[in-house]
Design a protein around this motif. Structure first.
Motif, PDB file in Angstrom:
ATOM      1  N   PRO A  59       2.363 -72.232 -25.942  1.00 50.72           N
ATOM      2  CA  PRO A  59       2.516 -72.689 -27.329  1.00 50.72           C
ATOM      3  C   PRO A  59       2.770 -74.185 -27.426  1.00 50.72           C
ATOM      4  CG  PRO A  59       3.713 -70.638 -26.999  1.00 50.72           C
ATOM      5  CD  PRO A  59       3.268 -71.107 -25.641  1.00 50.72           C
ATOM      6  N   ALA A  60       3.559 -74.730 -26.489  1.00 50.08           N
ATOM      7  CA  ALA A  60       3.820 -76.173 -26.490  1.00 50.08           C
ATOM      8  C   ALA A  60       2.584 -76.955 -26.094  1.00 50.08           C
ATOM      9  CB  ALA A  60       4.977 -76.494 -25.536  1.00 50.08           C
ATOM     10  N   PHE A  62      -0.574 -76.109 -26.635  1.00 51.37           N
ATOM     11  CA  PHE A  62      -1.579 -76.078 -27.698  1.00 51.37           C
ATOM     12  C   PHE A  62      -1.160 -76.851 -28.940  1.00 51.37           C
ATOM     13  CE2 PHE A  62      -4.571 -73.568 -25.600  1.00 51.37           C
ATOM     14  CZ  PHE A  62      -5.652 -73.306 -26.436  1.00 51.37           C
ATOM     15  N   THR A  63       0.149 -76.960 -29.193  1.00 47.58           N
ATOM     16  CA  THR A  63       0.604 -77.598 -30.430  1.00 47.58           C
ATOM     17  C   THR A  63       1.298 -78.940 -30.186  1.00 47.58           C
ATOM     18  OG1 THR A  63       2.786 -76.530 -30.390  1.00 47.58           O
ATOM     19  CG2 THR A  63       0.976 -75.327 -31.455  1.00 47.58           C
ATOM     20  N   GLY A  64       1.737 -79.183 -28.942  1.00 44.39           N
ATOM     21  CA  GLY A  64       2.491 -80.394 -28.661  1.00 44.39           C
ATOM     22  C   GLY A  64       3.955 -80.286 -29.030  1.00 44.39           C
ATOM     23  N   GLU A  65       4.397 -79.107 -29.467  1.00 42.25           N
ATOM     24  CA  GLU A  65       5.781 -78.904 -29.895  1.00 42.25           C
ATOM     25  C   GLU A  65       6.396 -77.707 -29.161  1.00 42.25           C
ATOM     26  OE1 GLU A  65       7.485 -80.778 -31.884  1.00 42.25           O
ATOM     27  OE2 GLU A  65       5.948 -82.040 -32.790  1.00 42.25           O
ATOM     28  N   PHE A  66       7.679 -77.831 -28.796  1.00 44.02           N
ATOM     29  CA  PHE A  66       8.394 -76.713 -28.212  1.00 44.02           C
ATOM     30  C   PHE A  66       8.680 -75.658 -29.282  1.00 44.02           C
ATOM     31  CE2 PHE A  66       9.686 -80.083 -25.174  1.00 44.02           C
ATOM     32  CZ  PHE A  66       9.315 -79.447 -23.988  1.00 44.02           C
ATOM     33  N   VAL A  67       8.747 -74.399 -28.867  1.00 42.97           N
ATOM     34  CA  VAL A  67       9.133 -73.318 -29.782  1.00 42.97           C
ATOM     35  C   VAL A  67      10.606 -73.477 -30.127  1.00 42.97           C
ATOM     36  CG1 VAL A  67       9.341 -70.820 -30.073  1.00 42.97           C
ATOM     37  CG2 VAL A  67       7.400 -71.769 -28.803  1.00 42.97           C
ATOM     38  N   SER A  68      10.933 -73.396 -31.401  1.00 44.09           N
ATOM     39  CA  SER A  68      12.318 -73.577 -31.844  1.00 44.09           C
ATOM     40  C   SER A  68      13.211 -72.450 -31.333  1.00 44.09           C
ATOM     41  CB  SER A  68      12.390 -73.618 -33.374  1.00 44.09           C
ATOM     42  OG  SER A  68      11.644 -74.705 -33.888  1.00 44.09           O
ATOM     43  N   HIS A  88       5.483 -69.838 -34.541  1.00 49.69           N
ATOM     44  CA  HIS A  88       5.309 -71.214 -34.053  1.00 49.69           C
ATOM     45  C   HIS A  88       3.851 -71.655 -34.181  1.00 49.69           C
ATOM     46  CE1 HIS A  88       5.913 -74.714 -31.414  1.00 49.69           C
ATOM     47  NE2 HIS A  88       4.744 -74.392 -30.886  1.00 49.69           N
ATOM     48  N   MET A  89       2.928 -70.800 -33.775  1.00 53.11           N
ATOM     49  CA  MET A  89       1.521 -71.169 -33.793  1.00 53.11           C
ATOM     50  C   MET A  89       0.985 -71.316 -35.214  1.00 53.11           C
ATOM     51  SD  MET A  89       0.859 -71.590 -30.617  1.00 53.11           S
ATOM     52  CE  MET A  89      -0.931 -71.686 -30.529  1.00 53.11           C
TER      53      MET A  89
END
Length: 433
Positions: A59-60, A62-68, A88-89
Protein backbone atom coordinates in the motif's frame (compact mmCIF):
# COMPACT_ATOMS: atom_id res chain seq x y z
CA UNK A 1 15.03 8.32 -23.51
CA UNK A 2 12.81 9.29 -26.42
CA UNK A 3 10.01 11.83 -26.46
CA UNK A 4 7.37 9.14 -27.05
CA UNK A 5 5.68 7.53 -24.02
CA UNK A 6 7.28 4.17 -23.31
CA UNK A 7 5.48 1.00 -22.29
CA UNK A 8 6.15 0.21 -18.63
CA UNK A 9 6.28 -3.21 -16.98
CA UNK A 10 6.42 -3.39 -13.18
CA UNK A 11 7.41 -6.80 -11.79
CA UNK A 12 6.83 -7.35 -8.08
CA UNK A 13 8.10 -10.55 -6.45
CA UNK A 14 6.85 -11.54 -3.02
CA UNK A 15 9.48 -12.34 -0.36
CA UNK A 16 12.62 -12.16 -2.52
CA UNK A 17 15.56 -11.13 -0.34
CA UNK A 18 18.41 -9.08 -1.71
CA UNK A 19 21.30 -11.34 -0.78
CA UNK A 20 19.94 -14.17 -2.95
CA UNK A 21 20.44 -12.14 -6.14
CA UNK A 22 23.84 -12.30 -7.83
CA UNK A 23 24.05 -8.58 -8.60
CA UNK A 24 23.70 -7.96 -4.87
CA UNK A 25 26.37 -10.44 -3.81
CA UNK A 26 24.64 -13.83 -3.61
CA UNK A 27 27.02 -16.71 -2.99
CA UNK A 28 24.76 -18.98 -5.10
CA UNK A 29 24.26 -18.70 -8.90
CA UNK A 30 20.48 -18.34 -8.70
CA UNK A 31 19.55 -15.32 -10.83
CA UNK A 32 21.45 -15.09 -14.14
CA UNK A 33 18.64 -13.27 -16.00
CA UNK A 34 17.92 -10.86 -13.16
CA UNK A 35 21.64 -10.15 -12.83
CA UNK A 36 22.02 -9.46 -16.55
CA UNK A 37 19.09 -7.04 -16.63
CA UNK A 38 20.29 -5.31 -13.47
CA UNK A 39 23.78 -4.90 -14.93
CA UNK A 40 22.39 -3.56 -18.21
CA UNK A 41 20.12 -1.10 -16.41
CA UNK A 42 20.08 0.99 -13.24
CA UNK A 43 20.27 -1.11 -10.09
CA UNK A 44 19.58 0.13 -6.59
CA UNK A 45 22.00 -1.67 -4.28
CA UNK A 46 20.32 -0.46 -1.08
CA UNK A 47 16.60 -0.69 -1.83
CA UNK A 48 14.59 -0.75 1.41
CA UNK A 49 10.97 -1.90 1.78
CA UNK A 50 8.42 0.22 3.69
CA UNK A 51 7.59 -2.82 5.82
CA UNK A 52 8.40 -6.51 6.33
CA UNK A 53 5.12 -7.89 4.96
CA UNK A 54 2.89 -7.19 1.97
CA UNK A 55 0.15 -5.34 3.95
CA UNK A 56 2.74 -2.95 5.38
CA UNK A 57 4.72 -2.55 2.15
CA UNK A 58 2.60 -2.62 -1.03
CA UNK A 59 0.00 0.00 0.00
CA UNK A 60 2.85 2.42 0.76
CA UNK A 61 4.63 1.56 -2.48
CA UNK A 62 1.53 2.19 -4.61
CA UNK A 63 0.41 5.39 -2.86
CA UNK A 64 3.61 6.80 -1.36
CA UNK A 65 1.91 6.93 2.06
CA UNK A 66 2.07 4.63 5.08
CA UNK A 67 -1.19 3.06 6.28
CA UNK A 68 -2.49 5.03 9.26
CA UNK A 69 -2.48 3.44 12.70
CA UNK A 70 -5.75 2.07 14.06
CA UNK A 71 -5.57 1.30 17.76
CA UNK A 72 -8.84 -0.66 17.61
CA UNK A 73 -7.45 -3.15 15.08
CA UNK A 74 -5.70 -6.36 16.13
CA UNK A 75 -3.38 -8.61 14.12
CA UNK A 76 -5.76 -11.56 14.47
CA UNK A 77 -8.47 -9.63 12.61
CA UNK A 78 -7.71 -10.70 9.03
CA UNK A 79 -10.88 -9.24 7.56
CA UNK A 80 -10.17 -6.01 9.39
CA UNK A 81 -6.75 -5.91 7.72
CA UNK A 82 -8.40 -6.17 4.31
CA UNK A 83 -10.71 -3.30 5.19
CA UNK A 84 -7.82 -1.18 6.48
CA UNK A 85 -5.88 -1.69 3.27
CA UNK A 86 -8.98 -0.97 1.21
CA UNK A 87 -9.67 2.25 3.10
CA UNK A 88 -6.07 3.38 2.62
CA UNK A 89 -6.11 2.57 -1.09
CA UNK A 90 -9.35 4.50 -1.59
CA UNK A 91 -7.99 7.60 0.16
CA UNK A 92 -4.87 8.07 -1.94
CA UNK A 93 -4.15 8.20 -5.64
CA UNK A 94 -2.58 4.98 -6.92
CA UNK A 95 0.37 4.53 -9.22
CA UNK A 96 -2.04 2.96 -11.72
CA UNK A 97 -4.39 5.96 -11.55
CA UNK A 98 -1.54 8.38 -12.15
CA UNK A 99 -0.42 6.48 -15.24
CA UNK A 100 -3.93 6.09 -16.62
CA UNK A 101 -4.38 9.85 -16.39
CA UNK A 102 -1.31 10.14 -18.60
CA UNK A 103 -2.93 8.09 -21.34
CA UNK A 104 -1.73 4.60 -20.40
CA UNK A 105 -3.82 1.49 -20.68
CA UNK A 106 -3.31 -0.25 -17.34
CA UNK A 107 -3.40 -3.96 -16.58
CA UNK A 108 -2.51 -6.11 -13.58
CA UNK A 109 -1.91 -9.75 -12.69
CA UNK A 110 -1.61 -10.30 -8.97
CA UNK A 111 -1.24 -13.59 -7.13
CA UNK A 112 -1.14 -12.00 -3.67
CA UNK A 113 -4.42 -12.13 -1.70
CA UNK A 114 -3.71 -8.77 -0.03
CA UNK A 115 -3.65 -6.92 -3.38
CA UNK A 116 -7.13 -7.69 -4.69
CA UNK A 117 -10.36 -5.89 -5.51
CA UNK A 118 -11.44 -6.37 -1.90
CA UNK A 119 -8.49 -4.25 -0.79
CA UNK A 120 -9.07 -1.72 -3.63
CA UNK A 121 -5.87 -2.45 -5.52
CA UNK A 122 -7.93 -2.63 -8.71
CA UNK A 123 -8.52 1.13 -8.71
CA UNK A 124 -6.85 2.70 -11.70
CA UNK A 125 -6.56 -0.53 -13.69
CA UNK A 126 -8.45 -1.04 -16.95
CA UNK A 127 -7.84 -4.79 -16.69
CA UNK A 128 -7.32 -6.47 -13.33
CA UNK A 129 -6.74 -10.22 -12.99
CA UNK A 130 -6.56 -11.94 -9.62
CA UNK A 131 -4.64 -15.20 -9.53
CA UNK A 132 -6.51 -16.71 -6.61
CA UNK A 133 -8.84 -19.50 -5.53
CA UNK A 134 -11.94 -17.54 -6.55
CA UNK A 135 -10.29 -15.02 -8.86
CA UNK A 136 -10.10 -14.43 -12.59
CA UNK A 137 -7.61 -17.19 -13.43
CA UNK A 138 -9.20 -20.68 -13.31
CA UNK A 139 -7.85 -23.26 -10.87
CA UNK A 140 -6.30 -25.36 -13.61
CA UNK A 141 -4.00 -22.42 -14.38
CA UNK A 142 -2.85 -21.77 -10.83
CA UNK A 143 -0.13 -24.38 -11.25
CA UNK A 144 1.16 -26.84 -13.83
CA UNK A 145 2.08 -29.38 -11.13
CA UNK A 146 0.38 -32.75 -11.48
CA UNK A 147 0.28 -33.04 -7.67
CA UNK A 148 -1.50 -29.69 -7.38
CA UNK A 149 -4.02 -30.79 -10.02
CA UNK A 150 -4.59 -34.08 -8.22
CA UNK A 151 -5.09 -32.38 -4.86
CA UNK A 152 -7.37 -29.73 -6.36
CA UNK A 153 -9.62 -32.25 -8.05
CA UNK A 154 -9.70 -34.46 -4.99
CA UNK A 155 -10.61 -31.73 -2.50
CA UNK A 156 -13.11 -30.11 -4.87
CA UNK A 157 -14.89 -33.46 -5.28
CA UNK A 158 -15.49 -33.77 -1.53
CA UNK A 159 -18.85 -32.62 -0.08
CA UNK A 160 -16.94 -30.62 2.57
CA UNK A 161 -13.59 -28.85 2.64
CA UNK A 162 -11.81 -30.41 5.65
CA UNK A 163 -8.53 -28.49 5.35
CA UNK A 164 -9.80 -25.21 3.89
CA UNK A 165 -8.22 -25.99 0.51
CA UNK A 166 -10.45 -23.60 -1.41
CA UNK A 167 -8.94 -20.67 0.51
CA UNK A 168 -5.38 -22.01 0.69
CA UNK A 169 -4.66 -23.30 -2.79
CA UNK A 170 -3.77 -19.86 -4.14
CA UNK A 171 -0.64 -19.96 -1.96
CA UNK A 172 0.50 -22.94 -4.05
CA UNK A 173 0.23 -20.99 -7.30
CA UNK A 174 3.19 -21.07 -9.69
CA UNK A 175 3.87 -18.53 -12.40
CA UNK A 176 4.36 -21.32 -14.95
CA UNK A 177 0.72 -22.30 -14.55
CA UNK A 178 -0.80 -18.93 -15.41
CA UNK A 179 1.90 -17.40 -17.60
CA UNK A 180 -0.12 -17.98 -20.76
CA UNK A 181 -2.88 -15.84 -19.25
CA UNK A 182 -0.36 -13.01 -18.83
CA UNK A 183 0.77 -13.43 -22.43
CA UNK A 184 -2.83 -13.33 -23.68
CA UNK A 185 -3.55 -10.16 -21.72
CA UNK A 186 -0.33 -8.57 -22.98
CA UNK A 187 -1.27 -9.13 -26.62
CA UNK A 188 -4.56 -7.30 -26.10
CA UNK A 189 -3.14 -4.11 -24.61
CA UNK A 190 -3.01 -0.82 -26.47
CA UNK A 191 0.19 1.19 -26.35
CA UNK A 192 1.43 2.86 -24.31
CA UNK A 193 0.58 0.40 -21.56
CA UNK A 194 1.43 -0.16 -17.91
CA UNK A 195 1.53 -3.82 -16.92
CA UNK A 196 1.95 -4.83 -13.28
CA UNK A 197 2.67 -8.47 -12.45
CA UNK A 198 2.91 -9.63 -8.84
CA UNK A 199 4.09 -13.24 -8.42
CA UNK A 200 4.14 -15.30 -5.23
CA UNK A 201 6.72 -18.00 -5.94
CA UNK A 202 9.31 -17.06 -3.28
CA UNK A 203 6.59 -16.84 -0.63
CA UNK A 204 6.08 -19.87 1.59
CA UNK A 205 5.44 -22.74 0.76
CA UNK A 206 8.15 -22.39 -1.95
CA UNK A 207 6.51 -24.83 -4.37
CA UNK A 208 8.74 -24.91 -7.44
CA UNK A 209 8.33 -26.57 -10.87
CA UNK A 210 10.63 -29.53 -11.46
CA UNK A 211 12.73 -27.83 -14.13
CA UNK A 212 13.88 -25.18 -11.65
CA UNK A 213 14.68 -27.48 -8.74
CA UNK A 214 18.44 -27.91 -8.46
CA UNK A 215 18.82 -28.60 -4.74
CA UNK A 216 15.67 -30.40 -3.61
CA UNK A 217 13.66 -33.36 -4.78
CA UNK A 218 9.86 -33.26 -4.71
CA UNK A 219 9.63 -35.09 -1.39
CA UNK A 220 12.20 -32.76 0.19
CA UNK A 221 10.27 -29.74 -1.06
CA UNK A 222 6.97 -30.94 0.38
CA UNK A 223 8.62 -32.15 3.58
CA UNK A 224 10.10 -28.71 4.14
CA UNK A 225 6.62 -27.22 3.75
CA UNK A 226 5.15 -29.55 6.36
CA UNK A 227 8.10 -29.12 8.72
CA UNK A 228 7.89 -25.33 8.44
CA UNK A 229 4.18 -25.31 9.20
CA UNK A 230 4.62 -27.72 12.09
CA UNK A 231 7.20 -25.40 13.60
CA UNK A 232 4.85 -22.45 13.14
CA UNK A 233 1.91 -24.20 14.84
CA UNK A 234 4.00 -25.64 17.68
CA UNK A 235 6.14 -22.50 18.03
CA UNK A 236 9.12 -24.81 18.24
CA UNK A 237 12.69 -24.43 17.01
CA UNK A 238 13.44 -26.27 13.80
CA UNK A 239 16.24 -28.87 13.79
CA UNK A 240 19.32 -28.16 11.63
CA UNK A 241 18.33 -30.57 8.86
CA UNK A 242 14.92 -28.89 8.49
CA UNK A 243 16.48 -25.42 8.47
CA UNK A 244 18.88 -26.51 5.73
CA UNK A 245 16.09 -28.05 3.67
CA UNK A 246 13.91 -24.94 3.92
CA UNK A 247 16.84 -22.78 2.79
CA UNK A 248 17.44 -25.08 -0.19
CA UNK A 249 13.77 -25.08 -1.23
CA UNK A 250 13.80 -21.28 -1.02
CA UNK A 251 16.83 -21.11 -3.29
CA UNK A 252 15.04 -23.31 -5.83
CA UNK A 253 12.09 -20.90 -5.65
CA UNK A 254 14.48 -18.03 -6.41
CA UNK A 255 15.65 -19.96 -9.47
CA UNK A 256 12.02 -20.22 -10.57
CA UNK A 257 11.57 -16.45 -10.20
CA UNK A 258 14.56 -15.93 -12.47
CA UNK A 259 12.89 -18.24 -14.98
CA UNK A 260 9.79 -16.05 -14.83
CA UNK A 261 11.81 -12.90 -15.48
CA UNK A 262 13.42 -14.58 -18.48
CA UNK A 263 10.02 -15.65 -19.88
CA UNK A 264 8.43 -12.23 -19.31
CA UNK A 265 11.41 -10.45 -20.85
CA UNK A 266 11.07 -12.56 -23.99
CA UNK A 267 7.28 -12.00 -24.10
CA UNK A 268 7.59 -8.22 -23.77
CA UNK A 269 10.70 -7.69 -25.89
CA UNK A 270 8.73 -6.70 -29.00
CA UNK A 271 7.07 -3.87 -27.04
CA UNK A 272 10.41 -2.32 -25.98
CA UNK A 273 9.28 -1.58 -22.42
CA UNK A 274 10.94 0.04 -19.48
CA UNK A 275 10.97 -2.71 -16.84
CA UNK A 276 11.02 -1.99 -13.12
CA UNK A 277 11.79 -5.02 -10.97
CA UNK A 278 11.51 -5.17 -7.19
CA UNK A 279 10.46 -7.29 -4.23
CA UNK A 280 7.85 -6.12 -1.74
CA UNK A 281 9.94 -7.36 1.21
CA UNK A 282 12.53 -9.99 2.07
CA UNK A 283 12.37 -13.36 3.83
CA UNK A 284 13.99 -14.70 7.00
CA UNK A 285 15.60 -18.13 6.83
CA UNK A 286 16.41 -18.70 10.46
CA UNK A 287 18.25 -15.46 11.20
CA UNK A 288 17.30 -13.99 14.59
CA UNK A 289 15.22 -17.12 15.20
CA UNK A 290 12.69 -16.18 12.51
CA UNK A 291 11.41 -17.79 9.33
CA UNK A 292 9.28 -16.12 6.69
CA UNK A 293 8.34 -12.49 7.24
CA UNK A 294 7.18 -11.79 10.74
CA UNK A 295 6.78 -8.34 12.28
CA UNK A 296 10.52 -7.74 12.48
CA UNK A 297 12.66 -5.06 10.90
CA UNK A 298 15.95 -6.85 10.30
CA UNK A 299 17.81 -6.55 7.01
CA UNK A 300 16.73 -10.00 5.77
CA UNK A 301 13.14 -8.72 5.79
CA UNK A 302 13.69 -5.15 4.56
CA UNK A 303 16.52 -5.08 2.02
CA UNK A 304 15.27 -6.10 -1.41
CA UNK A 305 16.41 -6.28 -5.05
CA UNK A 306 15.40 -3.44 -7.35
CA UNK A 307 16.45 -2.34 -10.83
CA UNK A 308 15.19 -0.35 -13.82
CA UNK A 309 15.93 -1.74 -17.28
CA UNK A 310 15.46 -0.13 -20.67
CA UNK A 311 16.28 3.49 -19.87
CA UNK A 312 19.36 3.67 -22.04
CA UNK A 313 21.92 3.78 -19.27
CA UNK A 314 23.71 1.49 -16.83
CA UNK A 315 24.51 2.43 -13.24
CA UNK A 316 24.77 0.98 -9.76
CA UNK A 317 23.19 3.35 -7.22
CA UNK A 318 24.60 2.71 -3.76
CA UNK A 319 22.67 5.32 -1.79
CA UNK A 320 19.50 4.26 0.00
CA UNK A 321 16.39 3.93 -2.16
CA UNK A 322 13.10 3.65 -0.22
CA UNK A 323 10.44 1.70 -2.12
CA UNK A 324 7.92 4.18 -0.76
CA UNK A 325 9.02 6.57 -3.54
CA UNK A 326 8.94 3.88 -6.23
CA UNK A 327 5.59 5.11 -7.54
CA UNK A 328 7.12 8.54 -8.21
CA UNK A 329 10.02 6.89 -10.01
CA UNK A 330 7.70 4.86 -12.26
CA UNK A 331 5.53 7.85 -13.12
CA UNK A 332 8.59 9.95 -13.92
CA UNK A 333 9.71 7.32 -16.42
CA UNK A 334 6.84 8.51 -18.61
CA UNK A 335 8.54 11.88 -19.01
CA UNK A 336 11.03 12.39 -21.86
CA UNK A 337 13.42 14.13 -19.47
CA UNK A 338 16.60 12.33 -18.52
CA UNK A 339 16.21 9.72 -15.82
CA UNK A 340 18.22 10.64 -12.71
CA UNK A 341 18.07 7.70 -10.29
CA UNK A 342 19.97 9.52 -7.54
CA UNK A 343 17.00 11.88 -7.18
CA UNK A 344 15.03 9.07 -5.52
CA UNK A 345 17.60 8.20 -2.88
CA UNK A 346 17.26 9.33 0.73
CA UNK A 347 19.65 9.81 3.64
CA UNK A 348 17.03 8.46 6.07
CA UNK A 349 14.60 5.63 5.31
CA UNK A 350 11.61 4.71 7.46
CA UNK A 351 10.19 1.18 7.61
CA UNK A 352 7.38 0.09 9.88
CA UNK A 353 5.31 -2.92 10.84
CA UNK A 354 1.54 -2.77 10.72
CA UNK A 355 0.06 -0.23 13.11
CA UNK A 356 3.54 1.04 13.87
CA UNK A 357 4.28 -1.51 16.60
CA UNK A 358 7.90 -1.35 15.45
CA UNK A 359 9.54 1.36 13.34
CA UNK A 360 13.06 1.49 11.93
CA UNK A 361 14.98 4.63 11.01
CA UNK A 362 17.83 3.58 8.70
CA UNK A 363 20.88 5.35 7.34
CA UNK A 364 23.70 3.94 5.25
CA UNK A 365 25.42 2.80 8.45
CA UNK A 366 22.94 2.88 11.34
CA UNK A 367 19.48 1.52 12.08
CA UNK A 368 17.40 2.51 15.11
CA UNK A 369 14.42 0.25 15.90
CA UNK A 370 11.71 1.70 18.13
CA UNK A 371 8.82 -0.21 19.69
CA UNK A 372 8.03 -3.31 21.76
CA UNK A 373 10.63 -2.57 24.39
CA UNK A 374 13.72 -0.38 24.61
CA UNK A 375 15.09 1.22 21.45
CA UNK A 376 17.80 -0.79 19.67
CA UNK A 377 20.64 0.63 17.59
CA UNK A 378 22.55 -1.45 15.05
CA UNK A 379 25.80 -0.59 13.28
CA UNK A 380 25.76 -2.20 9.83
CA UNK A 381 29.40 -1.34 9.28
CA UNK A 382 30.73 -3.47 12.14
CA UNK A 383 27.72 -5.75 12.64
CA UNK A 384 25.88 -6.49 9.36
CA UNK A 385 24.05 -9.40 11.03
CA UNK A 386 22.43 -6.97 13.52
CA UNK A 387 23.47 -9.03 16.53
CA UNK A 388 24.40 -6.28 18.97
CA UNK A 389 22.51 -3.29 20.31
CA UNK A 390 25.11 -0.49 20.42
CA UNK A 391 22.84 2.27 21.69
CA UNK A 392 24.81 2.64 24.93
CA UNK A 393 28.08 3.04 23.01
CA UNK A 394 26.66 5.62 20.58
CA UNK A 395 24.08 7.69 22.50
CA UNK A 396 24.37 10.71 20.19
CA UNK A 397 23.54 8.62 17.12
CA UNK A 398 20.61 6.99 18.90
CA UNK A 399 19.31 10.36 20.05
CA UNK A 400 19.53 11.91 16.58
CA UNK A 401 17.69 9.00 14.98
CA UNK A 402 15.10 9.05 17.75
CA UNK A 403 14.41 12.71 16.91
CA UNK A 404 13.77 11.71 13.30
CA UNK A 405 11.43 8.96 14.49
CA UNK A 406 9.50 11.44 16.66
CA UNK A 407 9.10 13.83 13.72
CA UNK A 408 7.93 10.95 11.52
CA UNK A 409 5.31 9.91 14.06
CA UNK A 410 4.12 13.49 14.48
CA UNK A 411 3.73 13.81 10.72
CA UNK A 412 1.80 10.53 10.52
CA UNK A 413 -0.49 11.60 13.37
CA UNK A 414 -1.15 14.93 11.63
CA UNK A 415 -1.98 13.14 8.37
CA UNK A 416 -4.30 10.73 10.18
CA UNK A 417 -6.12 13.62 11.87
CA UNK A 418 -6.51 15.39 8.52
CA UNK A 419 -7.85 12.21 6.93
CA UNK A 420 -10.37 11.71 9.74
CA UNK A 421 -11.56 15.32 9.62
CA UNK A 422 -11.90 15.21 5.83
CA UNK A 423 -13.82 11.94 5.97
CA UNK A 424 -16.17 13.32 8.62
CA UNK A 425 -16.75 16.49 6.60
CA UNK A 426 -17.44 14.57 3.38
CA UNK A 427 -19.82 12.22 5.21
CA UNK A 428 -21.69 15.18 6.69
CA UNK A 429 -21.90 16.98 3.33
CA UNK A 430 -23.17 13.92 1.46
CA UNK A 431 -25.53 13.05 4.29
CA UNK A 432 -27.26 16.43 3.97
CA UNK A 433 -27.96 15.99 0.24
Amino acid sequence: MTGEPRNIVLVTVDSLRADHCGFLGSEWPLTPTIDRLADEGVSFRQAIAPGPRTPSSLPALFTGEFVSHDEDWRMADWQGRQRRIGTHMSRFTHLSERLRRRGYETAAFTANPWTTRESNFHLGFDEFDEVSADGDVPSERLSDSWLFTLADRGFEALPVDPVGWSNKKEWFSQWSGYFESIRERLHGLSEPFFLWVFILDTHQPYITPRRFRAECSAWEMYYSVLRYWRGEVADAALPPHARSMIARTYRDAVRSVDGFVEALTEATDAYDPITVFLSDHGEALGEHGNFGHERTLYEENLRVPCFVHGVGRSAAVREQFPLRVASDLVVDLVSPTEFEPEAYTRQFVVSTTENGHRTAIRTARWKLVVGDGPDRLYDHQSDPAESNDVRAAHPAVASALRDIYDRHEATQAEKAATEAATEALVTEEWGSL
